[in-house]
Design a protein around this motif. Structure first.
Motif, mmCIF file in Angstrom:
data_model
loop_
_atom_site.group_PDB
_atom_site.id
_atom_site.type_symbol
_atom_site.label_atom_id
_atom_site.label_comp_id
_atom_site.label_asym_id
_atom_site.label_seq_id
_atom_site.Cartn_x
_atom_site.Cartn_y
_atom_site.Cartn_z
ATOM 1 N N UNK A 196 -7.534 -3.609 -37.254
ATOM 2 C CA UNK A 196 -7.163 -4.976 -37.596
ATOM 3 C C UNK A 196 -8.297 -5.907 -37.171
ATOM 4 N N UNK A 197 -8.587 -6.870 -37.991
ATOM 5 C CA UNK A 197 -9.516 -7.925 -37.612
ATOM 6 C C UNK A 197 -8.656 -9.098 -37.160
ATOM 7 N N UNK A 198 -8.807 -9.456 -35.900
ATOM 8 C CA UNK A 198 -8.062 -10.577 -35.323
ATOM 9 C C UNK A 198 -9.055 -11.656 -34.932
ATOM 10 N N UNK A 199 -8.613 -12.894 -34.999
ATOM 11 C CA UNK A 199 -9.500 -14.002 -34.667
ATOM 12 C C UNK A 199 -8.772 -15.002 -33.780
ATOM 13 N N UNK A 200 -9.482 -15.452 -32.771
ATOM 14 C CA UNK A 200 -9.021 -16.561 -31.945
ATOM 15 C C UNK A 200 -9.764 -17.778 -32.480
ATOM 16 N N UNK A 201 -9.064 -18.634 -33.223
ATOM 17 C CA UNK A 201 -9.764 -19.719 -33.918
ATOM 18 C C UNK A 201 -10.270 -20.787 -32.952
ATOM 19 N N UNK A 202 -11.188 -21.566 -33.476
ATOM 20 C CA UNK A 202 -11.639 -22.742 -32.736
ATOM 21 C C UNK A 202 -10.470 -23.711 -32.668
ATOM 22 N N UNK A 203 -10.339 -24.428 -31.559
ATOM 23 C CA UNK A 203 -9.232 -25.395 -31.492
ATOM 24 C C UNK A 203 -9.399 -26.470 -32.561
ATOM 25 N N UNK A 204 -8.287 -26.946 -33.030
ATOM 26 C CA UNK A 204 -8.318 -28.030 -34.020
ATOM 27 C C UNK A 204 -8.914 -29.266 -33.358
ATOM 28 N N UNK A 205 -9.707 -30.017 -34.103
ATOM 29 C CA UNK A 205 -10.269 -31.231 -33.506
ATOM 30 C C UNK A 205 -9.150 -32.213 -33.143
ATOM 31 N N UNK A 206 -9.399 -32.922 -32.087
ATOM 32 C CA UNK A 206 -8.418 -33.924 -31.662
ATOM 33 C C UNK A 206 -8.359 -35.034 -32.697
ATOM 34 N N UNK A 207 -7.173 -35.553 -32.945
ATOM 35 C CA UNK A 207 -7.079 -36.669 -33.901
ATOM 36 C C UNK A 207 -7.819 -37.888 -33.330
ATOM 37 N N UNK A 208 -8.336 -38.711 -34.219
ATOM 38 C CA UNK A 208 -9.027 -39.899 -33.727
ATOM 39 C C UNK A 208 -8.029 -40.824 -33.020
ATOM 40 N N UNK A 209 -8.510 -41.590 -32.083
ATOM 41 C CA UNK A 209 -7.599 -42.515 -31.398
ATOM 42 C C UNK A 209 -7.069 -43.547 -32.389
ATOM 43 N N UNK A 210 -5.893 -44.066 -32.128
ATOM 44 C CA UNK A 210 -5.347 -45.084 -33.037
ATOM 45 C C UNK A 210 -6.243 -46.318 -33.048
ATOM 46 N N UNK A 211 -6.346 -46.894 -34.202
ATOM 47 C CA UNK A 211 -7.164 -48.107 -34.348
ATOM 48 C C UNK A 211 -6.373 -49.311 -33.841
ATOM 49 N N UNK A 212 -7.035 -50.126 -33.141
ATOM 50 C CA UNK A 212 -6.398 -51.362 -32.682
ATOM 51 C C UNK A 212 -7.103 -52.521 -33.371
ATOM 52 N N UNK A 213 -6.358 -53.549 -33.618
ATOM 53 C CA UNK A 213 -6.966 -54.693 -34.302
ATOM 54 C C UNK A 213 -7.292 -55.803 -33.353
#
Length: 170
Positions: free
Chosen positions: A153-170
């Motif tokens: 079996x070929x198994x993969x430990x993926x790269x972590x998902x990028x963190x979402x950008x911080x919420x925009x403030x006005x």
């Protein structure tokens, strides 16, 4: 929290560890489960000294239980071209250390040191204990590869998902 009283640690490989590794590699049940052909002593030592310990891109650790060598874990690069290179991890525990949570604890410690992602593993498909251990630590099935006559079996430990950008403030 571990389910065993032993102290599992990782450390650099010392020359004396190689004799234990050789013994573990020649265990008949381990050979059957891994579908790995054990090497004669001289070939084993040459491989370890040149291809593993002599390659500064390998990350290699001895797994110890109460300070005794219990096995090893190695990460290495496969492939020549930058776009086809993959980082693999492999491990081998001596049979006295099977079924006690030691492999999961040791590999968990190793994955804190080995930061390259994605990280691949290719256990023999019939080695259900090894497949379960890898999946428990987040590896996902990615395909099938052949090593000689055997399906792995070929198994993969993926790269972590990028963190979402911080919420925009006005």
């Amino acid at each position: 929290m571990t389910d065993h009283p032993e102290r599992v640690r990782l450390r650099g490989v010392i020359h004396a560890d190689l004799e234990a590794f050789l013994t573990f590699e020649h265990d008949e049940e381990a050979v059957r489960r891994s579908r790995f052909t054990p090497r004669p002593r001289d070939a084993f030592l040459t491989h370890w000294k040149s291809a593993i310990l002599g390659d500064d891109t390998c990350l290699v650790r001895t797994v110890t239980v109460d300070e005794e060598p219990a096995g090893h874990i190695v990460a290495w690069w496969e492939g020549d071209e930058a776009d086809s290179r993959r980082r693999f991890v492999g491990y081998w525990l001596g049979r006295p250390y099977w079924g006690r949570g030691i492999g999961a604890e040791a590999l968990g410690l190793f994955l804190r040191e080995e930061v390259n992602r994605p990280l691949y593993a290719d256990p023999f498909a019939g080695n259900t204990a090894s497949v379960r251990l890898l999946e428990k630590l987040g590896f996902q099935r990615s395909g099938i590869v052949r090593h000689g006559e055997d399906e792995h079996l070929l198994l993969v430990l993926p790269a972590p998902a990028p963190a979402p950008p911080p919420p925009r403030t006005s």
